[in-house]
Scaffold this motif. Structure first.
Motif, PDB file in Angstrom:
ATOM      1  N   GLU A  97     -18.380   7.586 -24.814  1.00  0.00           N
ATOM      2  CA  GLU A  97     -17.184   7.089 -25.492  1.00  0.00           C
ATOM      3  C   GLU A  97     -16.540   5.946 -24.703  1.00  0.00           C
ATOM      4  OE1 GLU A  97     -12.859   8.831 -26.834  1.00  0.00           O
ATOM      5  OE2 GLU A  97     -14.581  10.197 -26.830  1.00  0.00           O
ATOM      6  N   GLY A  98     -16.087   4.934 -25.403  1.00  0.00           N
ATOM      7  CA  GLY A  98     -15.381   3.819 -24.785  1.00  0.00           C
ATOM      8  C   GLY A  98     -16.230   2.911 -23.915  1.00  0.00           C
ATOM      9  N   PRO A  99     -17.438   2.553 -24.352  1.00  0.00           N
ATOM     10  CA  PRO A  99     -18.291   1.717 -23.503  1.00  0.00           C
ATOM     11  C   PRO A  99     -17.759   0.289 -23.387  1.00  0.00           C
ATOM     12  CG  PRO A  99     -19.252   1.863 -25.666  1.00  0.00           C
ATOM     13  CD  PRO A  99     -18.063   2.794 -25.651  1.00  0.00           C
ATOM     14  N   THR A 100     -18.069  -0.333 -22.267  1.00  0.00           N
ATOM     15  CA  THR A 100     -17.733  -1.732 -22.062  1.00  0.00           C
ATOM     16  C   THR A 100     -18.833  -2.603 -22.670  1.00  0.00           C
ATOM     17  OG1 THR A 100     -18.925  -1.845 -19.976  1.00  0.00           O
ATOM     18  CG2 THR A 100     -16.586  -1.190 -19.871  1.00  0.00           C
ATOM     19  N   LEU A 101     -18.606  -3.890 -22.689  1.00  0.00           N
ATOM     20  CA  LEU A 101     -19.619  -4.827 -23.175  1.00  0.00           C
ATOM     21  C   LEU A 101     -20.917  -4.680 -22.383  1.00  0.00           C
ATOM     22  CD1 LEU A 101     -20.614  -7.278 -24.823  1.00  0.00           C
ATOM     23  CD2 LEU A 101     -19.511  -8.736 -23.129  1.00  0.00           C
ATOM     24  N   ILE A 102     -20.812  -4.575 -21.080  1.00  0.00           N
ATOM     25  CA  ILE A 102     -22.019  -4.450 -20.245  1.00  0.00           C
ATOM     26  C   ILE A 102     -22.793  -3.183 -20.583  1.00  0.00           C
ATOM     27  CG2 ILE A 102     -22.805  -4.108 -17.858  1.00  0.00           C
ATOM     28  CD1 ILE A 102     -20.503  -6.026 -17.032  1.00  0.00           C
ATOM     29  N   GLU A 103     -22.084  -2.087 -20.818  1.00  0.00           N
ATOM     30  CA  GLU A 103     -22.752  -0.818 -21.166  1.00  0.00           C
ATOM     31  C   GLU A 103     -23.428  -0.904 -22.534  1.00  0.00           C
ATOM     32  OE1 GLU A 103     -19.991   2.312 -18.648  1.00  0.00           O
ATOM     33  OE2 GLU A 103     -19.241   1.556 -20.570  1.00  0.00           O
ATOM     34  N   VAL A 104     -22.773  -1.556 -23.489  1.00  0.00           N
ATOM     35  CA  VAL A 104     -23.377  -1.717 -24.816  1.00  0.00           C
ATOM     36  C   VAL A 104     -24.601  -2.630 -24.730  1.00  0.00           C
ATOM     37  CG1 VAL A 104     -23.030  -2.659 -27.140  1.00  0.00           C
ATOM     38  CG2 VAL A 104     -21.293  -1.176 -26.124  1.00  0.00           C
ATOM     39  N   GLU A 105     -24.476  -3.729 -23.997  1.00  0.00           N
ATOM     40  CA  GLU A 105     -25.623  -4.634 -23.845  1.00  0.00           C
ATOM     41  C   GLU A 105     -26.806  -3.926 -23.198  1.00  0.00           C
ATOM     42  OE1 GLU A 105     -23.850  -7.945 -21.747  1.00  0.00           O
ATOM     43  OE2 GLU A 105     -23.502  -9.039 -23.620  1.00  0.00           O
ATOM     44  N   LYS A 106     -26.552  -3.069 -22.237  1.00  0.00           N
ATOM     45  CA  LYS A 106     -27.631  -2.304 -21.598  1.00  0.00           C
ATOM     46  C   LYS A 106     -28.265  -1.327 -22.594  1.00  0.00           C
ATOM     47  CE  LYS A 106     -28.557   0.729 -17.685  1.00  0.00           C
ATOM     48  NZ  LYS A 106     -27.979   1.464 -16.558  1.00  0.00           N
ATOM     49  N   ALA A 107     -27.431  -0.676 -23.407  1.00  0.00           N
ATOM     50  CA  ALA A 107     -27.926   0.322 -24.368  1.00  0.00           C
ATOM     51  C   ALA A 107     -28.764  -0.297 -25.486  1.00  0.00           C
ATOM     52  CB  ALA A 107     -26.751   1.095 -24.965  1.00  0.00           C
ATOM     53  N   ILE A 108     -28.505  -1.554 -25.829  1.00  0.00           N
ATOM     54  CA  ILE A 108     -29.247  -2.156 -26.955  1.00  0.00           C
ATOM     55  C   ILE A 108     -30.549  -2.832 -26.517  1.00  0.00           C
ATOM     56  CG2 ILE A 108     -27.137  -2.449 -28.300  1.00  0.00           C
ATOM     57  CD1 ILE A 108     -27.221  -5.443 -27.737  1.00  0.00           C
ATOM     58  N   ARG A 109     -30.753  -2.984 -25.211  1.00  0.00           N
ATOM     59  CA  ARG A 109     -32.001  -3.598 -24.729  1.00  0.00           C
ATOM     60  C   ARG A 109     -33.206  -2.848 -25.281  1.00  0.00           C
ATOM     61  NH1 ARG A 109     -30.237  -3.886 -18.743  1.00  0.00           N
ATOM     62  NH2 ARG A 109     -28.656  -5.487 -18.954  1.00  0.00           N
ATOM     63  N   GLY A 110     -34.144  -3.606 -25.788  1.00  0.00           N
ATOM     64  CA  GLY A 110     -35.354  -3.016 -26.341  1.00  0.00           C
ATOM     65  C   GLY A 110     -35.197  -2.530 -27.778  1.00  0.00           C
ATOM     66  N   HIS A 111     -33.998  -2.665 -28.346  1.00  0.00           N
ATOM     67  CA  HIS A 111     -33.741  -2.197 -29.706  1.00  0.00           C
ATOM     68  C   HIS A 111     -33.238  -3.301 -30.634  1.00  0.00           C
ATOM     69  CE1 HIS A 111     -34.483   1.917 -28.550  1.00  0.00           C
ATOM     70  NE2 HIS A 111     -33.726   1.717 -27.480  1.00  0.00           N
ATOM     71  N   ILE A 112     -33.219  -4.533 -30.149  1.00  0.00           N
ATOM     72  CA  ILE A 112     -32.729  -5.652 -30.956  1.00  0.00           C
ATOM     73  C   ILE A 112     -33.844  -6.162 -31.856  1.00  0.00           C
ATOM     74  CG2 ILE A 112     -31.770  -7.989 -30.894  1.00  0.00           C
ATOM     75  CD1 ILE A 112     -30.697  -7.279 -28.044  1.00  0.00           C
ATOM     76  N   ILE A 113     -33.604  -6.086 -33.160  1.00  0.00           N
ATOM     77  CA  ILE A 113     -34.557  -6.629 -34.138  1.00  0.00           C
ATOM     78  C   ILE A 113     -34.366  -8.138 -34.217  1.00  0.00           C
ATOM     79  CG2 ILE A 113     -35.264  -6.656 -36.556  1.00  0.00           C
ATOM     80  CD1 ILE A 113     -34.110  -3.760 -36.739  1.00  0.00           C
ATOM     81  N   THR A 114     -33.116  -8.536 -34.309  1.00  0.00           N
ATOM     82  CA  THR A 114     -32.760  -9.953 -34.370  1.00  0.00           C
ATOM     83  C   THR A 114     -31.289 -10.098 -34.010  1.00  0.00           C
ATOM     84  OG1 THR A 114     -32.866 -11.960 -35.735  1.00  0.00           O
ATOM     85  CG2 THR A 114     -32.192  -9.936 -36.844  1.00  0.00           C
ATOM     86  N   GLN A 115     -30.879 -11.330 -33.761  1.00  0.00           N
ATOM     87  CA  GLN A 115     -29.472 -11.568 -33.428  1.00  0.00           C
ATOM     88  C   GLN A 115     -29.032 -12.912 -33.975  1.00  0.00           C
ATOM     89  OE1 GLN A 115     -29.706 -11.205 -29.154  1.00  0.00           O
ATOM     90  NE2 GLN A 115     -29.779 -13.409 -28.871  1.00  0.00           N
ATOM     91  N   ALA A 116     -27.723 -13.059 -34.084  1.00  0.00           N
ATOM     92  CA  ALA A 116     -27.135 -14.306 -34.575  1.00  0.00           C
ATOM     93  C   ALA A 116     -25.849 -14.538 -33.801  1.00  0.00           C
ATOM     94  CB  ALA A 116     -26.842 -14.198 -36.071  1.00  0.00           C
ATOM     95  N   GLN A 117     -25.405 -15.780 -33.771  1.00  0.00           N
ATOM     96  CA  GLN A 117     -24.138 -16.039 -33.098  1.00  0.00           C
ATOM     97  C   GLN A 117     -23.353 -17.126 -33.800  1.00  0.00           C
ATOM     98  OE1 GLN A 117     -25.002 -17.071 -28.991  1.00  0.00           O
ATOM     99  NE2 GLN A 117     -24.684 -19.232 -29.384  1.00  0.00           N
ATOM    100  N   LEU A 118     -22.064 -17.069 -33.571  1.00  0.00           N
ATOM    101  CA  LEU A 118     -21.096 -18.023 -34.101  1.00  0.00           C
ATOM    102  C   LEU A 118     -20.185 -18.372 -32.934  1.00  0.00           C
ATOM    103  CD1 LEU A 118     -19.522 -19.378 -36.518  1.00  0.00           C
ATOM    104  CD2 LEU A 118     -18.304 -17.197 -36.720  1.00  0.00           C
ATOM    105  N   VAL A 119     -19.966 -19.652 -32.693  1.00  0.00           N
ATOM    106  CA  VAL A 119     -19.120 -20.079 -31.577  1.00  0.00           C
ATOM    107  C   VAL A 119     -17.866 -20.727 -32.114  1.00  0.00           C
ATOM    108  CG1 VAL A 119     -18.970 -21.529 -29.516  1.00  0.00           C
ATOM    109  CG2 VAL A 119     -21.149 -20.430 -30.095  1.00  0.00           C
ATOM    110  N   GLY A 120     -16.728 -20.259 -31.625  1.00  0.00           N
ATOM    111  CA  GLY A 120     -15.451 -20.852 -31.952  1.00  0.00           C
ATOM    112  C   GLY A 120     -14.818 -21.421 -30.692  1.00  0.00           C
TER     113      GLY A 120
END
Length: 172
Positions: free
Chosen positions: A143-166
């Motif tokens: 519960e309450g993961p940081t960005l770094i923890e989420v990024e670590k958890a998704i490694r190896g599970h990303i099908i694709t990604q997209a980004q938008l820069v403001g």
């Protein structure tokens, strides 16, 4: 002889058009509030309403199990600063409405869960990277993961990604 070559060329090209599937780069993240690499309206910053802008997902892979959305500022003096982390967004989601949350929020570097809008500590332009990930799993994470923890958890599970820069800049 020319006739045979023309037919052969036509037969080879036909299956490529008919059977081609959308590529991984077809996944898109956009906003009706600002264009890619353009200014983020004040309404979506700490100088305005501090609410998330509307966002849309296009071409989510049909086999995605969940989506993740992160917002960070790589121009922050301390290094990349996390503004928003949302995970386990249903893959059928096509829009995140203004001032809403369709998933589970992680902890931002502001020490809070809701969206924290652009709020540069200086008068330089800062870039805010909205990243969307389509995953092959539903995240099971503390519960309450940081960005770094989420990024670590998704490694190896990303099908694709997209980004938008403001971009946002405070003026004196």
């Amino acid at each position: 002889m020319r006739f045979d070559i023309i037919i052969l060329t036509g037969l080879l090209a036909f299956p490529l058009e008919v059977w081609a599937e959308p590529g991984p780069n077809d996944f898109q993240l956009a906003s009706s509030a600002f264009e890619n690499n353009a200014d983020i309206p004040k309404k979506y910053t700490c100088d305005g309403g501090d609410i998330n802008p509307p966002l849309t997902f296009k071409n989510v892979p049909p086999h995605a199990k969940s989506l993740v959305l992160t917002v960070s500022d790589p121009d922050a003096p301390e290094g990349a600063w996390s503004h928003w982390v949302i995970y386990n967004v249903p893959p059928k989601t096509v829009e995140i409405a203004e001032n809403s949350n369709p998933g589970t929020e992680g902890l931002s570097d502001f020490g809070k869960y809701p969206y924290g809008g652009p709020c540069p500590p200086d008068e330089k332009p800062h870039h805010y990277i909205f990243r969307a990930y389509a995953l092959d799993i539903f995240l099971i994470i503390n519960e309450g993961p940081t960005l770094i923890e989420v990024e670590k958890a998704i490694r190896g599970h990303i099908i694709t990604q997209a980004q938008l820069v403001g971009v946002y800049q405070k003026y004196p």
